[in-house]
Design a protein around this motif. Sequence first.
Motif, PDB file in Angstrom:
ATOM      1  N   CYS A  43       0.854  -1.189   0.000  1.00  0.00           N
ATOM      2  CA  CYS A  43       0.000   0.000   0.000  1.00  0.00           C
ATOM      3  C   CYS A  43       0.884   1.231   0.000  1.00  0.00           C
ATOM      4  CB  CYS A  43      -0.909   0.016   1.223  1.00  0.00           C
ATOM      5  SG  CYS A  43      -2.273  -1.133   1.136  1.00  0.00           S
ATOM      6  N   TYR A  48       2.560  -4.547   3.331  1.00  0.00           N
ATOM      7  CA  TYR A  48       1.556  -4.795   4.362  1.00  0.00           C
ATOM      8  C   TYR A  48       1.412  -6.280   4.664  1.00  0.00           C
ATOM      9  CZ  TYR A  48      -2.747  -4.713   7.021  1.00  0.00           C
ATOM     10  OH  TYR A  48      -3.672  -4.884   8.025  1.00  0.00           O
ATOM     11  N   LEU A  71      -8.041  -1.343   5.267  1.00  0.00           N
ATOM     12  CA  LEU A  71      -7.040  -0.439   4.705  1.00  0.00           C
ATOM     13  C   LEU A  71      -7.702   0.759   4.041  1.00  0.00           C
ATOM     14  CD1 LEU A  71      -4.616  -3.042   3.070  1.00  0.00           C
ATOM     15  CD2 LEU A  71      -4.766  -2.285   5.448  1.00  0.00           C
ATOM     16  N   VAL A 102      -5.277   3.145   6.062  1.00  0.00           N
ATOM     17  CA  VAL A 102      -3.966   2.508   6.121  1.00  0.00           C
ATOM     18  C   VAL A 102      -2.856   3.530   6.281  1.00  0.00           C
ATOM     19  CG1 VAL A 102      -3.593   2.513   3.616  1.00  0.00           C
ATOM     20  CG2 VAL A 102      -2.499   0.761   5.023  1.00  0.00           C
ATOM     21  N   GLN A 110       0.973  -2.327  11.584  1.00  0.00           N
ATOM     22  CA  GLN A 110       0.726  -3.148  10.405  1.00  0.00           C
ATOM     23  C   GLN A 110       0.768  -4.622  10.795  1.00  0.00           C
ATOM     24  OE1 GLN A 110       2.835  -2.109   6.791  1.00  0.00           O
ATOM     25  NE2 GLN A 110       3.438  -0.183   7.705  1.00  0.00           N
TER      26      GLN A 110
END
Length: 274
Positions: A43, A48, A71, A102, A110
């Motif tokens: 991302c 991630y 996210l 996110v 994360q």
Amino acid sequence: MTCVTNTGSPLKYAQRPIWRVQGEVGVKTSDQVAEEVPIAMLCNDRSYAVMMATPGDLDDFALGFSLTEGLIHHPDQLLDVQTNSYVEGISLSMQVASEAPVNSLSTDDQRLLPGRSGCGICGTRQLEDLVRQPLPVADVRSFSAHALRHALATLNQHQPINDATGSMHAAAWADANGDTQITREDVGRHNALDKLIGALRRKATNPVDGFALISSRASYEMIAKAASAGVSMIAAISAPTALAIDLARGAGICLVGFSQPQRYNIYTYPERLI
């Protein structure tokens, strides 16, 4: 949302040589087996997760995973997806809007899921991240038992990769008549449901107008993903867990388990299956 595929679409199953033995006789032949490859989810150029998944319907996977993992809040926040294939696997490089959730995560927040295809909690760093209590679905409706029986009786017809390999999970969405409209397959049950949710959102299909079927057990995370997508009824071929039942009740989801065309258990909201 734009998807750029650099290397073409990989095959969803492969051929491998085998010895097929029956009784005292062995024959050298070949078999069709499911593909399972590492797929890195990035991302805004930040890693991630790495998921073990079947390399098909990756646009749907990127969108569904982003939505169910929190996210992004809305499909419009996923601006672009680039798919790149390497010797080691595939990367899905997702560009998301600056206001997407996110972007507020720190590195410690994360999940960094390494190779998850079956386990729902691997890589979770904090206890409070383990069980995500889903919000109640915004809208619910009732469905006929005939529609559920029809969808269950015809589910196998919509699983071509599993028919070829015998090793795939499926997640399907059937309309109020029980006619299956969308099916997604994957070696991972979570991945199959993510792909289905992504397909529903990309096609602008209202989830409440039908119900979901999954070829696996109903774990808590499958219920959380369904709730996040607004699915108000889900039928699992196998059993639910106690936590999944509790989450389904809290989320307003009618949960059906051990689902066969002529036999099933209704665990929550039986009045919504007429």
